[in-house]
Design an enzyme around this catalytic site. Sequence first.
Site, short mmCIF file in Angstrom:
data_model
loop_
_atom_site.label_atom_id
_atom_site.label_comp_id
_atom_site.label_asym_id
_atom_site.label_seq_id
_atom_site.Cartn_x
_atom_site.Cartn_y
_atom_site.Cartn_z
N ARG A 444 -7.80 6.91 -0.99
CA ARG A 444 -5.89 6.94 -1.04
C ARG A 444 -5.28 6.07 -1.97
O ARG A 444 -4.55 5.18 -1.66
CB ARG A 444 -5.62 6.60 0.69
CG ARG A 444 -4.42 7.33 0.80
CD ARG A 444 -3.74 6.51 1.96
NE ARG A 444 -2.52 7.46 2.20
CZ ARG A 444 -1.59 6.95 3.17
NH1 ARG A 444 -1.55 5.89 3.52
NH2 ARG A 444 -0.37 7.67 3.25
N LYS A 477 3.67 -1.98 13.14
CA LYS A 477 2.53 -0.86 13.19
C LYS A 477 1.70 -1.51 11.93
O LYS A 477 2.17 -1.57 10.92
CB LYS A 477 3.02 0.47 12.87
CG LYS A 477 1.83 1.29 12.80
CD LYS A 477 2.47 2.93 12.58
CE LYS A 477 1.48 4.03 12.42
NZ LYS A 477 2.19 5.38 12.13
N ASN A 481 -6.13 1.96 6.12
CA ASN A 481 -6.11 3.33 5.69
C ASN A 481 -7.48 3.73 4.85
O ASN A 481 -7.31 4.73 4.25
CB ASN A 481 -5.05 4.08 5.19
CG ASN A 481 -3.75 4.31 6.27
OD1 ASN A 481 -4.20 4.74 7.15
ND2 ASN A 481 -2.64 3.81 5.77
N SER A 528 -5.21 3.08 12.16
CA SER A 528 -6.11 3.06 10.88
C SER A 528 -6.34 4.42 10.57
O SER A 528 -7.06 5.13 11.23
CB SER A 528 -7.72 2.39 11.34
OG SER A 528 -8.56 2.52 10.23
N ASP A 535 -10.61 0.04 19.06
CA ASP A 535 -11.63 -0.72 19.74
C ASP A 535 -10.95 -1.96 20.50
O ASP A 535 -9.96 -2.34 20.52
CB ASP A 535 -12.65 -1.27 18.81
CG ASP A 535 -11.89 -2.14 17.45
OD1 ASP A 535 -11.48 -3.12 17.83
OD2 ASP A 535 -11.98 -1.57 16.40
N ASP A 549 -3.99 10.65 13.88
CA ASP A 549 -2.94 11.12 12.95
C ASP A 549 -2.74 12.61 13.44
O ASP A 549 -1.78 13.09 13.02
CB ASP A 549 -3.22 11.13 11.67
CG ASP A 549 -2.84 9.79 11.07
OD1 ASP A 549 -2.04 9.17 11.56
OD2 ASP A 549 -3.45 9.51 9.83
N GLU A 615 16.66 21.53 23.05
CA GLU A 615 15.47 21.04 22.62
C GLU A 615 15.88 19.52 23.08
O GLU A 615 15.16 18.70 23.71
CB GLU A 615 14.80 21.21 21.43
CG GLU A 615 14.26 22.33 21.16
CD GLU A 615 13.82 22.67 19.90
OE1 GLU A 615 12.78 23.36 19.82
OE2 GLU A 615 14.66 22.50 18.96
C1 DGJ Z 1 -1.53 6.40 8.36
C2 DGJ Z 1 -1.02 6.38 9.77
O1 DGJ Z 1 -1.91 6.90 10.69
C3 DGJ Z 1 0.32 7.34 9.83
O2 DGJ Z 1 0.77 7.32 11.06
C4 DGJ Z 1 1.15 6.56 8.67
O3 DGJ Z 1 1.74 5.51 9.32
C5 DGJ Z 1 0.68 6.73 7.38
N1 DGJ Z 1 -0.72 6.14 7.43
C6 DGJ Z 1 1.40 6.02 6.32
O4 DGJ Z 1 0.91 5.92 5.32
#
Ligand code: DGJ
Length: 774
Positions: A444, A477, A481, A528, A535, A549, A615
């Site tokens: 990424r 958050k 990644n 992540s 974990d 995701d 909705e």
């Molecule tokens: C990965 C996360 O799982 C998503 O929810 C989001 O925050 C993206 N990264 C943002 O880059």
Amino acid sequence: MAVTFNEEDKLFILHTNHTTYQIKIGPFQTLLHLYYGKKVDCNLDYLMQTMDRSHCGNPNEAGTDRTFSMDTQLQEYSTFGMGDYRISCLEVLNKDGSCAADLRYKSHNIKISKYQLEHLPSVYAGDSVTTQTLIITCIDSVTNLEVDLYYGVVEEYDVITRAVKIRNMGMKPIELIKAFSTCLEFPSTHFDLIHFYGKHAMEREFERTPVGHAKLSVESMRGLSSHQHNPFVILADQAATETSGECYGVSFLYSGNFQAQVEVDQIGQTRFAMGIHPAFFRYEVKPGEEFVTPEAAMSYSSEGLQKLSHNFHKLIRNNVCSGKFKDIRRPVLINNWEATYFDFNTEKLVQIAKAAGQLGIEMLVMDDGWFGTRKDDYSGLGDWVVNTKKLGTTLKELTDQVNAAGLKFGIWFEPEMVNEDSDLYRKHPDWCLQIPGRPVTRCRYQLVLDLTRGDVRNYIYDSISAILTSARVEYIKWDFNRSIAEVWSALKEKTHQGQVFHDYILGLYEILDRLTTDFPEVLFEGCSSGGGRFDTGMLSFMPQIWCSDNTDAIDRLKIQYGTSFGYPISAVGSHVSAVPNHQTGRTTPLSTRGVVAMAGTFGYELDINRLTEAEKEEIKEQVKIYKRNYDLINTGDYYRLTNPYETIGYTAWQFVSSDKTRSLLSVVYHQSHGNPDFHTLLLRGLKEGSIYRVTGTVQNNNGTVQNDNETVQNNKGAVQNDNETAQNNKEPIQNDKTAIQEYNGAALMNAGFVLPTPWGDYQSFQYELTMCLE
Ligand code: DGJ
């Protein structure tokens, strides 16, 4: 006393409410395993067997007696190099080039309350549980290497934890090349290994594999616990089901590389062991120093997988998660990621916040893209400076506006990463993990910062605390990644590069510890790329983790099912998103997306302004249902009523309060079919003799789902009250009047609850049960 030592028989006995664990100091001071299982109140050392077997070596002290062999005995902590050829827990490279350690009992210590590990997460003792510690010290008398085996007992949850301290009391440095945390030995072979494999956007799928003579290994070498395998595994009797049979669960409180191995040996005994993955693990322990392994928490159930999960749910919720948010109701949030991706500014976010606030949503989370030059994923990671140009305001102005709309404000970080296109990388190219002379592996477009370095850790801490003190930010958050590839730190000697993987995780825990201690009012959520670092280690710093995701309600049935075996529902980040779903293209009803997301820490991830009024009304109702049932969902007992991998066509689960007075039943149909089967579902956890009033969501005659708190379908076994309206359950339900249905608890659990027939794919039904007569 949970832990006792029987001096005469040289026997350690550990008791929890329903389990017993026995250890014996055997011949020549060896430390042997006798038993772990259902509670047994007597000395079990008659189980130890010896026999003269060819090709199985004997300890030197045995002289000409060939009957006792470390190659066949059940052991507490197996070592490599002294004649045991099964899975080893400890492999030590000595200064003379030899690889051997021979551990013998030296002393022990029994303590009130559970031990804590420094610098590593561990289960903590709390007011509501009774805990104790046993420490057995063993020694290799040739090198003077001492090994403390730690056992923590949590009686109420039937949990025994293990960790190991390895101390070099000799004169020469040694290197650890394998240092596992726990070992389980069984005299027989009748197990399946249940483990949770996966990939990005499809984490923690359930797999059950028979254990045989070929070694099985569940592991991560990616530098994080990973999407691919989870550090929670179960050894289950081959006949064990949700509600019956023996099973052992092991949860590793660690967020980096791990390995769980299991094998059946040559004489039909089963050995399981788990710890830090030995791949590129070389840890020097100098004279006077010690190495501490991460902790493994184990539990046993003789009543199937459901009870085992309940044990871990309670343990993690009450004695692993910490901070104020473990107990108070956490806000229903809306995250802008799937609503806007990188394309947002203050105006857009505030519009979402205002619309969300009217529906009862309580917090807006600004996801990736608010800092540095970040407008896509090519650049900006590492530069944690608010991009006021993009936002159109300062962070303070943004949070003020969100607060004025009645919502709290949360923010996204990916603190462990850097883009090459960033000021941070330009200034400190040596701050990321990379091997000199080797091109870096990108993932990424980003590289991983070297968290083994104090200057890098301070930079991360300072950047985050600057943001937290500049505006009213009440949630973070914490994303991560990519996997780690080039494991090499610029500040470490070449001889110490094998420490980088582990020191990275220690560095991460140090930062998390500092931040959560200094900002106790901030709620942290792990992430992540979804659930790549889901974990128990991360959960000790943050009570919830973004589960995947993949927000598709139907895929989530499997993801959340798998996750529920080892982790409490209160930890599972779960959001309602837009349709067609961004990961699968599937269109599911809003009601179903709500029902599925409610099996977790509930939130939304879509642009409310794009929804119809109907909705929005439905969302308002969902938020009410979630808030009303918050305690039930987050602290109640969770029952997996069906298995989404089976072909019955629907997935059902149930929450039951600890006093059994309330329950929430959720059912999601996968697909609808012509001339459908009838379905009667057996509920669980209720009180047999009591009467429950059932209210819930039903399907109306035109196939759309409507919610009516006082409408249920008819059921012949049910007690009907005055207001009832009888229904015919052979057809899609035709009901626009109200009905209240009452059922006997025994009937619901033994005869079952008749499910309505779905009309259309992916329909769902949700019922609230309240005890009205005890
Ligand atoms: C990965 C996360 O799982 C998503 O929810 C989001 O925050 C993206 N990264 C943002 O880059």
